[in-house]
Design a protein around this motif. Structure first.
Motif, short mmCIF file in Angstrom:
data_model
loop_
_atom_site.label_atom_id
_atom_site.label_comp_id
_atom_site.label_asym_id
_atom_site.label_seq_id
_atom_site.Cartn_x
_atom_site.Cartn_y
_atom_site.Cartn_z
N PRO A 147 0.86 -1.24 0.08
CA PRO A 147 0.01 -0.12 -0.05
C PRO A 147 0.97 1.18 -0.18
O PRO A 147 1.83 1.17 0.69
N GLY A 148 0.25 2.36 -0.71
CA GLY A 148 1.10 3.19 -0.68
C GLY A 148 2.57 3.58 -0.90
O GLY A 148 2.97 2.68 -1.81
N ALA A 149 3.21 4.16 -0.10
CA ALA A 149 4.65 4.38 -0.27
C ALA A 149 5.39 3.38 0.69
O ALA A 149 6.76 3.56 1.12
N GLN A 150 4.97 2.65 1.34
CA GLN A 150 5.59 1.54 2.23
C GLN A 150 6.56 0.84 1.38
O GLN A 150 6.52 0.49 0.27
N ALA A 151 7.63 0.28 2.13
CA ALA A 151 8.47 -0.44 1.75
C ALA A 151 8.13 -1.92 1.76
O ALA A 151 7.34 -2.14 2.80
N LEU A 152 8.51 -2.85 1.02
CA LEU A 152 8.23 -4.05 0.95
C LEU A 152 8.30 -4.70 2.39
O LEU A 152 7.45 -5.69 2.75
N GLU A 153 9.43 -4.41 2.92
CA GLU A 153 9.76 -5.09 4.38
C GLU A 153 8.71 -4.58 5.16
O GLU A 153 8.76 -5.31 6.47
N ALA A 154 8.04 -3.59 4.97
CA ALA A 154 7.12 -3.00 6.20
C ALA A 154 5.91 -3.95 6.25
O ALA A 154 5.06 -3.58 6.96
N THR A 155 5.53 -4.65 5.19
CA THR A 155 4.22 -5.27 5.18
C THR A 155 4.56 -6.87 5.55
O THR A 155 5.73 -7.56 5.34
N ARG A 156 3.58 -7.51 6.05
CA ARG A 156 3.51 -8.88 6.49
C ARG A 156 4.02 -9.77 5.41
O ARG A 156 4.75 -10.62 5.57
N SER A 157 3.35 -9.64 4.13
CA SER A 157 3.44 -10.40 2.97
C SER A 157 4.88 -10.44 2.40
O SER A 157 5.59 -11.31 2.29
N GLY A 158 5.56 -8.97 2.43
CA GLY A 158 6.86 -8.90 2.19
C GLY A 158 7.69 -9.50 2.87
O GLY A 158 8.84 -10.18 2.45
N ARG A 159 7.60 -9.35 4.18
CA ARG A 159 8.61 -10.38 5.00
C ARG A 159 8.37 -11.60 5.05
O ARG A 159 9.39 -12.45 4.91
N PHE A 160 7.37 -12.05 4.61
CA PHE A 160 7.04 -13.51 4.60
C PHE A 160 7.45 -14.08 3.25
O PHE A 160 8.47 -15.24 3.28
N LEU A 161 7.67 -13.27 2.22
CA LEU A 161 8.02 -13.90 0.90
C LEU A 161 9.89 -13.96 1.32
O LEU A 161 10.57 -14.75 0.58
N ARG A 162 10.29 -12.73 1.74
CA ARG A 162 11.38 -12.73 2.08
C ARG A 162 12.35 -14.06 2.88
O ARG A 162 13.31 -14.38 2.60
N ASP A 163 11.50 -14.26 4.04
CA ASP A 163 11.87 -15.36 4.61
C ASP A 163 11.83 -16.65 3.69
O ASP A 163 12.47 -17.46 4.14
N GLN A 164 10.85 -16.68 2.78
CA GLN A 164 10.99 -18.06 2.18
C GLN A 164 11.86 -17.93 1.04
O GLN A 164 12.11 -18.73 0.06
N GLY A 165 12.76 -17.10 0.85
CA GLY A 165 13.74 -16.89 -0.40
C GLY A 165 13.42 -16.30 -1.50
O GLY A 165 14.23 -16.25 -2.32
N PHE A 166 12.37 -15.36 -1.60
CA PHE A 166 11.75 -14.59 -2.81
C PHE A 166 12.65 -13.65 -2.76
O PHE A 166 13.21 -12.73 -1.91
N GLN A 167 13.00 -13.02 -3.90
CA GLN A 167 13.76 -11.86 -4.25
C GLN A 167 12.78 -11.08 -5.23
O GLN A 167 11.89 -11.64 -5.99
N VAL A 168 12.86 -9.58 -5.17
CA VAL A 168 12.32 -8.58 -5.96
C VAL A 168 12.68 -8.75 -7.34
O VAL A 168 13.98 -8.42 -7.74
#
Length: 223
Positions: free
Chosen positions: A125-146
């Motif tokens: 949402p908006g100007a949030q960073a990916l790591e600021a979202t629950r989904s973003g942190r989850f994908l990072r922990d699963q090894g996904f990259q932007v």
């Protein structure tokens, strides 16, 4: 509390509608106006499989309750193509590791079929960073990259006549359908889909270079 089990959801499954709702609710949670595939289209695609793509659906069940949904779309006979992933956990069941279990299931699915890449998307949402979202942190922990970043600009309808947007032309008419594209629109629809495929930026993502014409579009049974 029991350990959720993962089961396949076939087109005739009585939980297909509930599976669809869990995906929709999680996908649109906290996002404001957001598009999601309709139940009618989901039911149609379940009853009319794509000839070149396999759409596999799985549900995480906690007893009789559906708490997670997973959809995996893979190219038939082409392991070089990435597996497209949609994963969701019911809001009331989040934080229990169900998403992690579904992600592991998706990874195993890809490995067994020779695919080396999984692709998905997450809305920020908006100007949030990916790591600021629950989904973003989850994908990072699963090894996904932007691999690609898009801005989506949405206008609520019906338009109220205010703001800087030009009013819609009286000559423009909205046409919708479920299933195959009506024959009278096939040429224009195929041309627009081809143009969208060529113009849409993909960044570091992978996408097959497929020509879209009327014959190929008819073979999918859906527009």
């Amino acid at each position: 509390m029991s350990e959720p089990r993962i089961v396949a959801v076939d087109p005739s499954s009585p939980i297909l509608r509930q599976w669809h709702e869990v995906l929709r609710a999680a996908y649109t949670q906290g996002q404001g106006p957001m598009w999601w595939i309709s139940l009618a289209h989901q039911l149609y695609s379940a009853e009319h499989p794509h000839p070149r793509r396999t759409r596999s659906r799985y549900a995480a069940l906690d007893g009789p309750r559906l708490v997670g949904a997973l959809e995996l779309v893979s190219a038939v006979g082409d392991p070089a193509e990435p597996v497209q992933v949609e994963l969701a956990v019911a809001p009331e069941a989040q934080g229990r590791g169900i998403g992690r279990d579904l992600a592991s299931y998706a990874l195993q699915f890809a490995k067994e079929r020779g695919h080396s890449t999984l692709q998905t998307e997450v809305h920020v949402p908006g100007a949030q960073a990916l790591e600021a979202t629950r989904s973003g942190r989850f994908l990072r922990d699963q090894g996904f990259q932007v691999g690609n970043v898009e801005d989506r600009l949405l206008l609520d309808l019906p338009w109220d006549g205010h703001g800087e947007v030009d009013p819609p032309s009286a000559e423009v008419r909205v046409q919708s359908w479920v299933g195959a594209c009506p024959q009278r629109y096939e040429l224009e629809w195929a041309a627009l889909k081809q143009q969208m495929q060529e113009d849409h930026p993909v960044g570091d993502l992978t996408r097959s270079d497929t020509r879209i014409d009327v014959e190929r579009m008819r073979g999918t049974r859906a527009g």
